[in-house]
Design a protein around this motif. Structure first.
Motif, PDB file in Angstrom:
ATOM      1  N   TYR A 108      17.303   5.756  -2.082  1.00  0.00           N
ATOM      2  CA  TYR A 108      16.040   5.781  -2.818  1.00  0.00           C
ATOM      3  C   TYR A 108      16.183   6.548  -4.128  1.00  0.00           C
ATOM      4  O   TYR A 108      15.581   6.187  -5.147  1.00  0.00           O
TER       5      TYR A 108
ATOM      6  N   LYS B 181       9.695   6.739   6.674  1.00  0.00           N
ATOM      7  CA  LYS B 181       8.467   7.296   6.087  1.00  0.00           C
ATOM      8  C   LYS B 181       8.784   8.493   5.195  1.00  0.00           C
ATOM      9  O   LYS B 181       8.254   8.611   4.081  1.00  0.00           O
TER      10      LYS B 181
ATOM     11  N   ALA C   8      10.462   7.339   1.999  1.00  0.00           N
ATOM     12  CA  ALA C   8       9.514   6.628   1.132  1.00  0.00           C
ATOM     13  C   ALA C   8       8.582   7.610   0.431  1.00  0.00           C
ATOM     14  O   ALA C   8       8.258   7.431  -0.754  1.00  0.00           O
TER      15      ALA C   8
ATOM     16  N   SER D 179       3.432  -3.484   4.074  1.00  0.00           N
ATOM     17  CA  SER D 179       4.095  -3.300   5.365  1.00  0.00           C
ATOM     18  C   SER D 179       4.113  -4.636   6.094  1.00  0.00           C
ATOM     19  O   SER D 179       3.275  -5.509   5.852  1.00  0.00           O
TER      20      SER D 179
ATOM     21  N   LEU E  21       2.230  -0.658  -1.818  1.00  0.00           N
ATOM     22  CA  LEU E  21       2.859  -0.590  -0.500  1.00  0.00           C
ATOM     23  C   LEU E  21       2.498  -1.827   0.306  1.00  0.00           C
ATOM     24  O   LEU E  21       1.322  -2.144   0.489  1.00  0.00           O
TER      25      LEU E  21
ATOM     26  N   ILE F 202       1.409   5.487   3.799  1.00  0.00           N
ATOM     27  CA  ILE F 202       2.717   5.612   4.456  1.00  0.00           C
ATOM     28  C   ILE F 202       2.568   6.354   5.772  1.00  0.00           C
ATOM     29  O   ILE F 202       3.133   5.973   6.805  1.00  0.00           O
TER      30      ILE F 202
END
Length: 228
Positions: free
Chosen positions: A185, A20, A23, A40, A38, A62
């Motif tokens: 990332y 989290k 992200a 999930s 997003l 998130i």
């Protein structure tokens, strides 16, 4: 990936909390003009936020992610492709290029197989870059009423994610810590984020013209013993 294995604390403070955090940083660092969505997934896939430039909605989604049973990576890719298809073209009728970043620690346990999802992404021209997150020694404590708690191993499975990246033209990354995940990332963000800048190139052409003039002058001296 919000499957129960993401509860493992082989990554501090846990896989899901570190994921989290990374992200959020990824979303915040992208240029404001890029649409971000997003999706999930645990045993099913959900489009939590359709592609948008509203960063706050992504960050809130998130934060609200919760864990569930099983893993459906293939379904997550299909759901993402559908969300991408819904993005309208610009005023000139051009569709924006798209890319998927898939982070998981496991492998598909139900739903459509990874191979079918990869083929669909390849046909759509959407590369899927994958990140396998966690360590081989991960585990979770599972308990239910009337049964003593049990420690269940949840090692990462890099091969399925590497195959997805290779099949779709994406990149494959491995991260075994929160710092490594942030670094991954950052690498991905630098490759999909860009800024347009106006640059005066008149001086470049002037320099090229000067260079060509010098070259022709040299050859003129060699062949004719005089300047042009």
């Amino acid at each position: 990936d919000v499957s129960l294995s993401m509860e493992s604390n082989d990554v501090s403070p846990s896989r899901i909390d570190a994921a989290k955090s990374a992200a959020r940083s990824f979303v915040e660092d992208l240029p404001d003009t890029i649409n971000v969505g997003l999706v999930s997934f645990d045993g099913v896939a959900r489009v939590d936020v359709a592609p948008t430039t509203d960063r706050e909605s992504i960050l809130l989604a998130i934060d609200r992610l919760e864990l569930g049973e099983s893993t459906a990576i293939g379904e997550a890719i299909f759901a993402t492709l559908k969300a991408i298809e819904a993005v309208p073209p610009n005023d000139e009728g051009t569709l924006a290029p798209a890319r998927v970043v898939l982070m998981s620690d496991g492998e598909t346990q139900q739903g459509r197989p990874n191979e079918a999802a990869s083929a669909a992404a390849l046909e759509a021209g959407v590369p899927v870059s994958t990140i396998v997150f966690g360590t081989p020694g991960g585990s979770i404590i599972y308990s239910e009423p009337g049964v003593a708690p049990q420690e269940i191993p949840v090692p990462v499975s890099p091969e399925p994610l590497a195959q997805i990246a290779e099949a779709t033209g994406g990149s494959f990354f491995e991260a075994a810590s929160a710092a490594e995940l942030r670094s991954v990332y950052d690498d991905i963000g630098s490759s999909i984020g860009f800024e347009r800048r106006e640059v005066d190139i008149a001086s470049w052409f002037a320099g090229l013209g000067l260079a060509l003039l010098l070259v022709t002058s040299v050859f003129s001296l060699l062949w004719f013993s005089r300047l042009p």
